[in-house]
Each structure stands twice: as C-alpha cells, then as structure tokens.
Design a protein around this motif. Sequence first.
Motif, short mmCIF file in Angstrom:
data_model
loop_
_atom_site.label_atom_id
_atom_site.label_comp_id
_atom_site.label_asym_id
_atom_site.label_seq_id
_atom_site.Cartn_x
_atom_site.Cartn_y
_atom_site.Cartn_z
N VAL A 108 -10.34 5.17 -2.61
CA VAL A 108 -9.80 3.82 -2.50
C VAL A 108 -8.40 3.87 -1.88
O VAL A 108 -8.07 3.07 -1.00
N LEU A 109 -7.60 4.83 -2.30
CA LEU A 109 -6.26 5.00 -1.74
C LEU A 109 -6.33 5.31 -0.25
O LEU A 109 -5.57 4.75 0.56
N ALA A 110 -7.27 6.17 0.15
CA ALA A 110 -7.42 6.51 1.57
C ALA A 110 -7.84 5.28 2.39
O ALA A 110 -7.35 5.08 3.50
N VAL A 111 -8.72 4.45 1.85
CA VAL A 111 -9.11 3.22 2.54
C VAL A 111 -7.90 2.29 2.66
O VAL A 111 -7.64 1.73 3.73
N ASP A 112 -7.16 2.16 1.59
CA ASP A 112 -5.95 1.34 1.57
C ASP A 112 -4.98 1.82 2.65
O ASP A 112 -4.52 1.03 3.49
N HIS A 113 -4.69 3.11 2.67
CA HIS A 113 -3.79 3.67 3.67
C HIS A 113 -4.33 3.50 5.09
O HIS A 113 -3.57 3.23 6.02
#
Length: 168
Positions: free
Chosen positions: A80-85
């Motif tokens: 989720v963090l990677a998608v956000d970034h």
Amino acid sequence: MMIGVEQLVLFKKAKLDKAKTAQAVKDFFTEDFGHYLNLANKHLSDISSPTLDPNNVGGHDGLNHQDERMTANLDAQTCVLAVDHTISSCSHISGTILYLYFIKHWSNDRIRSKLGYQSTRFNEVKNDACVEFAERFDFWRKEDGSSIEDLQVFESLETAEEISKSGH
C-alpha cells in the motif's frame, strides 16, 4: 550504483510491452489491491490525493516479530505504501488519472470530461499513465520493501529481435 554490462545489454534490448503492462496495472488494481488494503487494515480513503502524504500509511522495521500472518500484514502495508508513493511520484496528469480511476473509482467518461480529452485520446493517456505507474512502481516496491512482483511486461528478446529484423 554501477550497472553491470549484462544488465545494460538487457536494458537496451528489452522492449516494454505497453499494452500488456497497462493491462497488468489495471488487473493489479481491480483484482489484487483491495486484498492488500484489507490485509494492511487500510482503506482507499487512506490514499487521499496525487500529492500523497507518506505518513498516511504505516511502515514497519522490517523484522518478523510474530507469526506469518503478521508478516503478510506488514508486506501488505509495504505494498500500500509503494502504491501511495508511486501515484504521488507520477506526472501530474498520470497521477490524477490513476487516483481518480483506481482510488476514487470515477468512470472513464467522468475523468475524460473533467480533463477535457476526447475518448480515443483519453484511452491513450490512461494507458500511458498505467505504463508510467508500472515503471515507477518497480522502484517503489523495492524501496519500500514489498515482495509484490513487478508489473512491467517485457517482450521476449526473441520477439523483439524478430520484430527488429523484419523492420517493424
């Protein structure tokens, strides 16, 4: 960071299959991302805009302190963090399209109308946005420590070589 000769040769010969890459991104968001959100105990509302705040998604120290379930949850958080970034690092138009379509679930027509594109051109720009996402996601999935697979789809070297020999 030095790129080895073998990596450089592969990079030069590798041809991104844009249509398959765009479809892989669409499949990821429609088939997999909801699962990662659930495992991470996150919601689409945690991804608030194309200029996302990385503090909206919890991180971890990379250590397995409990059981495999905890590891799966932590990996989901890094996804989720990677998608956000990734969305926040895309160009403004790509980030806007990705955010409105995959996060806010706006229709293609609504996004197209808001951005002032004709249908055919919008489809091209949307596919370009998906390809940009896949290319940037490759960096962020590694940077954020997610085990999720690369979304880029490359033509086989044989196929790329056959195309170049035939002059197409």
